[in-house]
Design an enzyme around this catalytic site. Structure first.
Site, PDB file in Angstrom:
ATOM      1  N   GLU A  15      -5.342  -8.629   1.098  1.00  0.00           N
ATOM      2  CA  GLU A  15      -5.751  -8.294   2.301  1.00  0.00           C
ATOM      3  C   GLU A  15      -7.449  -7.941   2.108  1.00  0.00           C
ATOM      4  O   GLU A  15      -7.920  -7.277   1.049  1.00  0.00           O
ATOM      5  CB  GLU A  15      -5.363  -6.996   3.021  1.00  0.00           C
ATOM      6  CG  GLU A  15      -4.050  -7.108   3.543  1.00  0.00           C
ATOM      7  CD  GLU A  15      -3.380  -6.033   4.277  1.00  0.00           C
ATOM      8  OE1 GLU A  15      -4.509  -4.796   4.655  1.00  0.00           O
ATOM      9  OE2 GLU A  15      -2.285  -5.575   4.448  1.00  0.00           O
TER      10      GLU A  15
ATOM     11  N   GLU B 192       0.772  -1.258  -0.144  1.00  0.00           N
ATOM     12  CA  GLU B 192       0.133  -0.029  -0.060  1.00  0.00           C
ATOM     13  C   GLU B 192       0.874   1.222   0.034  1.00  0.00           C
ATOM     14  O   GLU B 192       0.690   2.174   0.975  1.00  0.00           O
ATOM     15  CB  GLU B 192      -0.974  -0.217   1.306  1.00  0.00           C
ATOM     16  CG  GLU B 192      -2.030  -1.149   1.145  1.00  0.00           C
ATOM     17  CD  GLU B 192      -3.039  -0.928   2.371  1.00  0.00           C
ATOM     18  OE1 GLU B 192      -2.948  -0.065   3.044  1.00  0.00           O
ATOM     19  OE2 GLU B 192      -3.789  -1.662   2.243  1.00  0.00           O
TER      20      GLU B 192
HETATM   21  C1  GBH Z   1      -4.521  -2.077   5.506  1.00  0.00           C
HETATM   22  O1  GBH Z   1      -4.638  -0.621   5.244  1.00  0.00           O
HETATM   23  C2  GBH Z   1      -3.120  -2.194   6.266  1.00  0.00           C
HETATM   24  O2  GBH Z   1      -2.324  -2.641   4.997  1.00  0.00           O
HETATM   25  C3  GBH Z   1      -2.999  -2.953   7.422  1.00  0.00           C
HETATM   26  O3  GBH Z   1      -1.530  -2.904   7.947  1.00  0.00           O
HETATM   27  C4  GBH Z   1      -4.004  -2.511   8.387  1.00  0.00           C
HETATM   28  O4  GBH Z   1      -3.722  -3.320   9.737  1.00  0.00           O
HETATM   29  C5  GBH Z   1      -5.418  -3.008   7.855  1.00  0.00           C
HETATM   30  O5  GBH Z   1      -5.614  -2.170   6.587  1.00  0.00           O
HETATM   31  C6  GBH Z   1      -6.585  -2.481   8.638  1.00  0.00           C
HETATM   32  O6  GBH Z   1      -6.514  -1.082   8.739  1.00  0.00           O
HETATM   33  O7  GBH Z   1      -7.861   6.536  10.449  1.00  0.00           O
HETATM   34  O8  GBH Z   1      -9.767   7.530   9.128  1.00  0.00           O
HETATM   35  O9  GBH Z   1      -7.378   8.240   8.757  1.00  0.00           O
HETATM   36  C7  GBH Z   1      -5.934  -0.316   4.734  1.00  0.00           C
HETATM   37  C8  GBH Z   1      -6.018   1.076   4.290  1.00  0.00           C
HETATM   38  C9  GBH Z   1      -5.641   3.490   5.321  1.00  0.00           C
HETATM   39  C10 GBH Z   1      -7.387   2.009   5.992  1.00  0.00           C
HETATM   40  C11 GBH Z   1      -5.584   4.033   6.327  1.00  0.00           C
HETATM   41  C12 GBH Z   1      -7.303   2.930   7.154  1.00  0.00           C
HETATM   42  C13 GBH Z   1      -6.746   4.998   8.046  1.00  0.00           C
HETATM   43  C14 GBH Z   1      -8.261   5.822   7.897  1.00  0.00           C
HETATM   44  N1  GBH Z   1      -6.118   1.809   5.454  1.00  0.00           N
HETATM   45  N2  GBH Z   1      -6.970   4.204   6.939  1.00  0.00           N
HETATM   46  S1  GBH Z   1      -8.247   7.314   9.209  1.00  0.00           S
END
Ligand code: GBH
Length: 455
Positions: free
Chosen positions: A361, A172
């Site tokens: 994922e 990512e």
């Molecule tokens: C994945 O990202 C990651 O690869 C993994 O490590 C992680 O544990 C998993 O998802 C679950 O989150 O807090 O509103 O700013 C997924 C994409 C990007 C989703 C960051 C959550 C934060 C949103 N992620 N996002 S916010």
């Protein structure tokens, strides 16, 4: 025979790779053991107010010591594949230079344990734990980091490549650059201006391309490598041919700096036009490197990236705002959109003729509160998985070449800026005792794998 053998089943293809996924910093702990160097997450988690519950991942799931127990959990689930990540700062404590053999030895132990249990290891080379020493020299703002990644990749494929089924380059890019260098809510916590941010994105996709080349040059013949990107998936609001076309167009543009440039070898006109003076600086040779042929494409799929429709005058797409009452899972960002798992792989096939796709994922956060008997009846997670997997099957039945699915995550873990408050696991972790308890969703997934079918 079980009585439910008579129920009609919708089967997945023979040999479909069911797996679970994790990442090093989120589960390993042991951050100061066997010569591991500090990563940007060790630094960031110590800054006040950055992690919601004030924690860090010094211990996390202590997987570094409990890996055998965790492999046994996978064995009990019946998964055939495991996607984990390798911690760059264990291998090169300074990011580059002299490798630390004890770091590699941990992954050798883990891989041997997986193979002894008939679980195929799939390794992600970078899941956000950049060595702090490289950040001190500019991190992803520096082009040298892309070369350092290629050197690290070469070392890994030489040391572990014979035993690993597939490699993923960077997990990512979209997320770690935006959140870490743009919004400042992930490590290293920077809020760069657009031009610098676009340049950091460029260096990260360049690292991907250089990594693919380094893996081929240094690994065994037949080595397989590709990205694990979180595609921003545009969904047609109503599935008409016009809206589907608009969604394809939108998906290509929304991923312009990531999957699109990796798979097409060019930044789209619209991306360059919109970036204007803030566009990254690059050469044609860079674009060739970035789009080095990959063996497959991995995508992480969670909520709807966007809902779109075709504009009535036919001039491209309009993006809709999610209504305030749109359903989401425990995490507010995780909108419930099972059809994302149909459209995302289908669009990879349609837009870029991808011939081998992995869902690297998919999964959800849930409340996960143990009841008086200690059971975790995560019916919401089971509902989520059932609906999403039904849509994945719809894609497969239409001939979309999805070869495997990695459920995020094997066990609850350090959920980045959320700390330990947010749980994504099939197994509940009691962080006081490190006891793992299978949730209801683990039984659901086990049955699904056993039957290779949704019932
Ligand atoms: C994945 O990202 C990651 O690869 C993994 O490590 C992680 O544990 C998993 O998802 C679950 O989150 O807090 O509103 O700013 C997924 C994409 C990007 C989703 C960051 C959550 C934060 C949103 N992620 N996002 S916010």
């Amino acid at each position: 025979k079980e009585p439910d053998d008579s129920l009609p089943k919708t089967r997945f293809p023979e040999g479909f790779r069911w797996g679970t996924a994790t990442s090093a910093y989120q589960i390993e702990g042991a951050t100061a053991v066997d010569g591991r160097g500090p990563s940007i997450w060790d630094t960031f988690a110590r800054l006040p107010g950055k992690i919601r519950d004030g924690t860090n991942a010094d211990i996390a799931d202590d997987h570094f010591h409990l890996y055998k127990e965790d492999v046994a959990l996978m064995k009990a689930l019946g998964v055939k594949t495991y996607r984990f990540s390798i911690a760059w700062p264990r291998i090169f404590p300074e990011g580059r230079g002299t490798p630390n053999p004890k770091g590699l030895a941990f992954y050798q132990r883990l891989i041997d344990e997986l193979l002894a249990n008939d679980i195929e290891p799939y390794a992600t080379l970078y899941h956000w734990d950049l060595p702090q020493a490289l950040q001190d020299r500019g991190g992803w703002q520096s082009r040298d980091t892309a070369q350092a990644f290629a050197d690290y990749t070469a070392h890994i494929v030489r040391g572990l490549g014979d035993k690993i089924g597939r490699f993923f380059t960077l997990n990512e890019i979209h997320a770690f650059v935006d959140l870490g260098y743009g919004k400042g809510i992930h490590a290293p916590g920077l809020t760069l201006a657009a031009a610098q941010l676009n340049q950091a994105r460029h260096h990260a996709v360049l690292a991907h391309g250089l990594g693919v080349q380094a893996a081929r040059a240094n690994g065994r013949s037949g080595l397989k490598i590709g990205p694990a990107e979180n595609i921003t998936i545009a969904l047609p609001d109503v599935e008409t041919p016009q809206n589907i076309r608009a969604a394809e167009h939108a998906t290509r543009e929304l991923n312009a700096a990531y999957l699109t440039v990796m798979l097409e070898g060019r930044y789209t006109d619209a991306y360059l036009k919109e970036a204007g003076a803030d566009a990254p600086r690059f050469t044609d040779a860079d674009l060739k490197t970035i789009s080095t042929r990959v063996d497959f494409v991995g995508i992480n799929v969670y909520g709807p990236g966007a809902f779109v429709r075709e504009r009535s005058d036919g001039s491209g797409y309009a993006q809709m705002k999610l209504p305030a009452s749109y359903p989401h899972m425990k995490s507010p960002w995780l909108g419930f959109a099972p059809q994302a798992l149909y459209w995302a792989p289908r669009m990879l096939q349609k837009l870029w003729a991808v011939k081998e796709i992995y869902i690297t994922e998919n999964g959800t956060s849930a409340a996960d509160e143990p009841d008086e008997d200690g059971r975790i009846d995560d019916l919401d997670r089971v509902m989520f998985l059932r609906q999403y997997l039904d849509q994945l099957q719809r894609a497969i039945n239409e001939g979309v070449p999805v070869r495997g699915y990695f459920l995020w995550s094997l066990l609850d873990n350090f959920e980045w800026a959320d700390g330990y408050e947010t749980r994504f696991g099939l197994h509940y972790v009691d962080y006081k005792t490190q006891k793992r308890t299978p949730k209801l969703s683990a039984s659901f997934y086990k049955k699904l794998i056993e039957r290779n079918a949704l019932v």
